[in-house]
Write a protein that holds these residues in place. Structure first.
Motif, PDB file in Angstrom:
ATOM      1  N   ALA A 165       0.798  -1.222   0.000  1.00  0.00           N
ATOM      2  CA  ALA A 165       0.000   0.000   0.000  1.00  0.00           C
ATOM      3  C   ALA A 165       0.832   1.274   0.000  1.00  0.00           C
ATOM      4  O   ALA A 165       0.315   2.345  -0.315  1.00  0.00           O
ATOM      5  N   MET A 166       2.120   1.175   0.363  1.00  0.00           N
ATOM      6  CA  MET A 166       2.884   2.381   0.664  1.00  0.00           C
ATOM      7  C   MET A 166       3.938   2.763  -0.356  1.00  0.00           C
ATOM      8  O   MET A 166       4.395   3.912  -0.358  1.00  0.00           O
ATOM      9  N   MET A 167       4.351   1.843  -1.228  1.00  0.00           N
ATOM     10  CA  MET A 167       5.550   2.136  -2.010  1.00  0.00           C
ATOM     11  C   MET A 167       5.338   3.263  -3.024  1.00  0.00           C
ATOM     12  O   MET A 167       6.063   4.262  -3.016  1.00  0.00           O
ATOM     13  N   LEU A 168       4.353   3.150  -3.887  1.00  0.00           N
ATOM     14  CA  LEU A 168       4.154   4.190  -4.888  1.00  0.00           C
ATOM     15  C   LEU A 168       3.721   5.494  -4.226  1.00  0.00           C
ATOM     16  O   LEU A 168       4.239   6.569  -4.526  1.00  0.00           O
ATOM     17  N   LYS A 169       2.795   5.394  -3.280  1.00  0.00           N
ATOM     18  CA  LYS A 169       2.289   6.596  -2.618  1.00  0.00           C
ATOM     19  C   LYS A 169       3.355   7.221  -1.721  1.00  0.00           C
ATOM     20  O   LYS A 169       3.558   8.431  -1.713  1.00  0.00           O
ATOM     21  N   GLY A 170       4.032   6.388  -0.935  1.00  0.00           N
ATOM     22  CA  GLY A 170       5.025   6.897  -0.011  1.00  0.00           C
ATOM     23  C   GLY A 170       6.250   7.463  -0.700  1.00  0.00           C
ATOM     24  O   GLY A 170       6.804   8.488  -0.279  1.00  0.00           O
ATOM     25  N   LEU A 171       6.717   6.797  -1.752  1.00  0.00           N
ATOM     26  CA  LEU A 171       7.856   7.329  -2.499  1.00  0.00           C
ATOM     27  C   LEU A 171       7.477   8.624  -3.217  1.00  0.00           C
ATOM     28  O   LEU A 171       8.314   9.507  -3.404  1.00  0.00           O
ATOM     29  N   THR A 172       6.206   8.734  -3.617  1.00  0.00           N
ATOM     30  CA  THR A 172       5.723   9.993  -4.195  1.00  0.00           C
ATOM     31  C   THR A 172       5.829  11.112  -3.166  1.00  0.00           C
ATOM     32  O   THR A 172       6.332  12.207  -3.460  1.00  0.00           O
ATOM     33  N   VAL A 173       5.367  10.850  -1.945  1.00  0.00           N
ATOM     34  CA  VAL A 173       5.464  11.862  -0.885  1.00  0.00           C
ATOM     35  C   VAL A 173       6.928  12.201  -0.603  1.00  0.00           C
ATOM     36  O   VAL A 173       7.281  13.377  -0.409  1.00  0.00           O
ATOM     37  N   GLN A 174       7.788  11.197  -0.620  1.00  0.00           N
ATOM     38  CA  GLN A 174       9.219  11.441  -0.375  1.00  0.00           C
ATOM     39  C   GLN A 174       9.773  12.424  -1.397  1.00  0.00           C
ATOM     40  O   GLN A 174      10.463  13.384  -1.028  1.00  0.00           O
ATOM     41  N   TYR A 175       9.497  12.199  -2.687  1.00  0.00           N
ATOM     42  CA  TYR A 175      10.079  13.122  -3.670  1.00  0.00           C
ATOM     43  C   TYR A 175       9.397  14.486  -3.633  1.00  0.00           C
ATOM     44  O   TYR A 175      10.026  15.510  -3.920  1.00  0.00           O
TER      45      TYR A 175
END
Length: 328
Positions: free
Chosen positions: A123-133
């Protein structure tokens, strides 16, 4: 070569949720630079909708899905950061995560810490990495800065609210219902705006005393673009990173000068994670936020793989909050 038949969601034409089909596909051994991964859960994202409809065209027929977590079954020559038996998660090209298992490039697959579940990983990889960048790699954002974030109760939005709170950043979140606004507030949004009952542009000016915000993070696209640019301070940054309401029309660059020498960028996650080492470091940054407790991954909807069409319908109707996963 050993081969295994697995269930995989594919499309043979672009269109609505009904074009997705569950097919049996053979999965063999990984080649150089590849792994075979057995999925435990798969993530759902708006990019999947864009690819299904043809907004982001793919060569047909094609599998769908960009995000999943599971266990590495085999690694190909040259892969050193993963080994069979490792827990792993990814958000990565090419599409194909809506399946039980697959062979795929290893570079953007990341070892998953034991403290993060497979469901959270999916649940977190695409969304979380988006927030990171968005917060770390797009424009400098410091403690005390103010960010306007649209769709603040969605999967990306709830992570962004918590990320901002953990770093002392003021986040003004918009959402389409009072319930979604309350959810964003609970997760760290400093202020919330129901864009269906309030004019978000006027409300932002009121909240900021007319000053405007330092940064806008907008995944809605066409419907919010102009109003969002009007919310920026002079020299502010407009980050448009999605098209939930449709593509932003062509922009007259003179508008940037007229609105205070503002800046505009249209980033994509896949540019940011294209380099293996950068991707792994971004993932470590995200994992630290989650394992420290600063960010909690909200999984508010679950669908079995054979009900993927229902999952897409819910996402497109904006009936979801937090993240949605497909159970394998």
């Amino acid at each position: 070569m050993s081969q295994t038949s697995v269930k995989t969601v594919i499309i043979e034409e672009f269109g609505g949720p009904e074009v997705m089909k569950l097919a049996e596909r053979e999965v063999g051994e990984p080649g150089p630079g590849e792994i075979r991964i057995r999925h435990k859960a798969c993530g759902l994202n708006f990019i999947d909708v864009y690819q299904r409809t043809g907004l982001y065209p793919l060569q047909l027929p094609t599998p769908l899905g960009m995000e999943a977590a599971g266990v590495v079954e085999a690694v190909g020559e040259g892969v050193t950061h993963l080994k069979p038996g490792d827990r792993a998660a990814y958000a990565s090209m090419p599409p194909g995560s809506y399946c039980e298992a697959r062979v795929m490039p290893a570079a953007q697959v990341c070892p998953l810490p034991d403290g993060i579940s497979f469901e959270e990983g999916a649940a977190m990889m695409l969304k979380g990495l988006t927030v990171q960048y968005l917060f770390r790699r797009t424009t400098p954002i410091a403690k005390g800065d103010t960010v306007l974030f649209h769709a603040a109760a969605g999967g990306v939005g709830l992570i962004a609210c918590q990320w901002a709170r953990s770093e002392g950043i003021t986040l003004i979140g918009t959402a389409g219902t009072d319930e979604k606004c309350a959810l964003a507030k609970e997760n760290g949004a400093t202020h919330v705006i129901n864009y269906r009952t309030e004019n978000f542009e006027e409300k932002v000016k009121e909240i900021t005393g007319g000053a405007g915000v330092d940064v806008v993070m907008d995944s809605i696209g066409k419907d919010t673009f102009e109003g969002s640019t009007n919310c920026l301070k002079p020299f502010g940054m407009m980050i448009t990173f999605g098209n939930a309401s449709g593509k932003v029309p062509p922009v007259d660059v003179g508008m940037l000068a007229a609105k205070g020498s503002i800046k505009l960028t249209r980033p994509t996650l896949f540019t940011h994670i294209a380099d293996h080492a950068t991707c792994q470091q971004m993932a470590q940054d995200l994992f630290e936020k989650v394992t420290s407790g600063a960010v909690k991954i909200h999984i508010d909807q679950r669908f079995p793989l054979d009900r993927v069409a229902d999952a897409h319908r819910a996402l497109e109707a904006r009936q979801t909050t937090g993240a949605t996963i497909l159970e394998v």
